[in-house]
Design a protein around this motif. Structure first.
Motif, PDB file in Angstrom:
ATOM      1  N   THR A   1      10.235  -6.403   3.687  1.00 55.91           N
ATOM      2  CA  THR A   1       9.115  -5.908   4.485  1.00 55.91           C
ATOM      3  C   THR A   1       8.630  -4.580   3.925  1.00 55.91           C
ATOM      4  O   THR A   1       9.221  -4.040   2.977  1.00 55.91           O
ATOM      5  N   LEU A   2       7.575  -4.062   4.497  1.00 56.24           N
ATOM      6  CA  LEU A   2       7.008  -2.775   4.095  1.00 56.24           C
ATOM      7  C   LEU A   2       7.129  -1.791   5.250  1.00 56.24           C
ATOM      8  O   LEU A   2       6.801  -2.116   6.391  1.00 56.24           O
ATOM      9  N   PHE A   3       7.603  -0.594   4.945  1.00 58.79           N
ATOM     10  CA  PHE A   3       7.678   0.475   5.926  1.00 58.79           C
ATOM     11  C   PHE A   3       6.519   1.441   5.690  1.00 58.79           C
ATOM     12  O   PHE A   3       6.271   1.865   4.557  1.00 58.79           O
ATOM     13  N   GLU A   4       5.836   1.787   6.738  1.00 59.47           N
ATOM     14  CA  GLU A   4       4.720   2.728   6.622  1.00 59.47           C
ATOM     15  C   GLU A   4       5.259   4.158   6.605  1.00 59.47           C
ATOM     16  O   GLU A   4       5.896   4.611   7.550  1.00 59.47           O
ATOM     17  N   LEU A   5       5.001   4.856   5.499  1.00 59.01           N
ATOM     18  CA  LEU A   5       5.424   6.244   5.382  1.00 59.01           C
ATOM     19  C   LEU A   5       4.345   7.197   5.885  1.00 59.01           C
ATOM     20  O   LEU A   5       4.644   8.233   6.461  1.00 59.01           O
ATOM     21  N   ASN A   6       3.092   6.843   5.619  1.00 56.77           N
ATOM     22  CA  ASN A   6       1.949   7.537   6.220  1.00 56.77           C
ATOM     23  C   ASN A   6       0.773   6.565   6.233  1.00 56.77           C
ATOM     24  O   ASN A   6       0.949   5.379   5.973  1.00 56.77           O
ATOM     25  N   ASP A   7      -0.409   7.054   6.495  1.00 57.08           N
ATOM     26  CA  ASP A   7      -1.554   6.158   6.677  1.00 57.08           C
ATOM     27  C   ASP A   7      -1.862   5.318   5.440  1.00 57.08           C
ATOM     28  O   ASP A   7      -2.382   4.206   5.550  1.00 57.08           O
ATOM     29  N   THR A   8      -1.557   5.821   4.265  1.00 53.92           N
ATOM     30  CA  THR A   8      -1.927   5.105   3.033  1.00 53.92           C
ATOM     31  C   THR A   8      -0.743   4.805   2.123  1.00 53.92           C
ATOM     32  O   THR A   8      -0.936   4.289   1.024  1.00 53.92           O
TER      33      THR A   8
ATOM     34  N   PHE B   1       3.114   3.029   1.697  1.00 52.71           N
ATOM     35  CA  PHE B   1       4.137   2.128   2.214  1.00 52.71           C
ATOM     36  C   PHE B   1       5.269   2.010   1.200  1.00 52.71           C
ATOM     37  O   PHE B   1       5.054   2.144  -0.008  1.00 52.71           O
ATOM     38  N   ALA B   2       6.464   1.738   1.710  1.00 54.81           N
ATOM     39  CA  ALA B   2       7.626   1.538   0.842  1.00 54.81           C
ATOM     40  C   ALA B   2       8.225   0.168   1.133  1.00 54.81           C
ATOM     41  O   ALA B   2       8.331  -0.243   2.291  1.00 54.81           O
ATOM     42  N   GLU B   3       8.591  -0.531   0.080  1.00 57.40           N
ATOM     43  CA  GLU B   3       9.184  -1.856   0.251  1.00 57.40           C
ATOM     44  C   GLU B   3      10.673  -1.714   0.524  1.00 57.40           C
ATOM     45  O   GLU B   3      11.354  -0.881  -0.071  1.00 57.40           O
TER      46      GLU B   3
END
Length: 210
Positions: A94-101, A103-105
């Motif tokens: 999955t992808l984790f949102e680190l900020n608005d633009t 993401f980290a897998e």
């Protein structure tokens, strides 16, 4: 259309959620107490009743809006939990949102549990099947509540219309009564907020005669 009920004879008729049904004034003369009765108290009662209906209408509109916002979120959450149940014992990418633009897998190992927000900043962990059952019940309750709210709003609109018709019937009855007694131009039994309409009716009658 909303159904109404009455628990016993003589009690006010209500809908299933206890909202009282507005009585229709079929015989104005009998309702106000005769040709010589004052109507100010009747008109005031109509205004107060209509105001109560409108207050309930606003409250239910807000409730309906809140439910319309919650139901899609609950459906989406239920769909995600079911997806996790189907992926049990398998790693999930999955992808984790680190900020608005950004993401980290990441790869998540399924634990058989999921955290659900219950409100007031409280989250509890539930086994997947238990979470599905909980969400299903809550979603069903929310949908039923929405249906009842829509039904109550329809019922309230009907009662407001009845009260407006009652108001107009009593007002017209009073105008006719004073015209027959030659009292046009004198103070009516209306409330101050209602006299402008009465004066407009009188002016219209004068214009017609001219």
């Amino acid at each position: 259309m909303a159904t109404t009920s009455s628990s016993s004879k003589g009690q006010m008729e209500t809908n299933p959620r206890g909202i009282p049904k507005a009585p229709f004034v079929a015989d104005v003369d009998e309702y106000v107490g005769g040709k010589d009765a004052e109507i100010q108290s009747t008109m005031k009662k109509f205004e107060e009743t209509t105001a109560k209906y409108r207050y309930m209408e606003i409250s239910l509109q807000q409730r309906r809006k809140a439910l319309l916002g919650k139901i899609p979120d609950m459906e989406q959450t239920l769909q995600v939990v079911k997806f996790l149940q189907n992926k049990e014992d398998k790693p999930l990418k999955t992808l984790f949102e680190l900020n608005d633009t950004l993401f980290a897998e990441a790869e998540v190992t399924e634990t058989g549990e999921v955290g659900l927000w219950l409100g007031a900043n409280i989250m509890l962990m539930y086994p997947l099947q238990e979470a599905i059952e909980l969400l299903t019940n809550k979603l069903s309750t929310a949908k039923k509540s929405h249906e009842e709210t829509v039904e109550d709003l329809e019922f309230l609109r009907e009662q407001i219309t009845v009260m407006e018709v009652n108001f107009a019937r009593v007002h017209n009855w009073d105008v006719k009564r004073r015209r027959e007694k030659g009292l046009i131009g004198q103070q009516s039994g209306l409330l101050p907020s209602q006299r402008k309409q009465d004066n407009d009716d009188d002016d219209s009658d004068d214009d017609d005669r001219d």
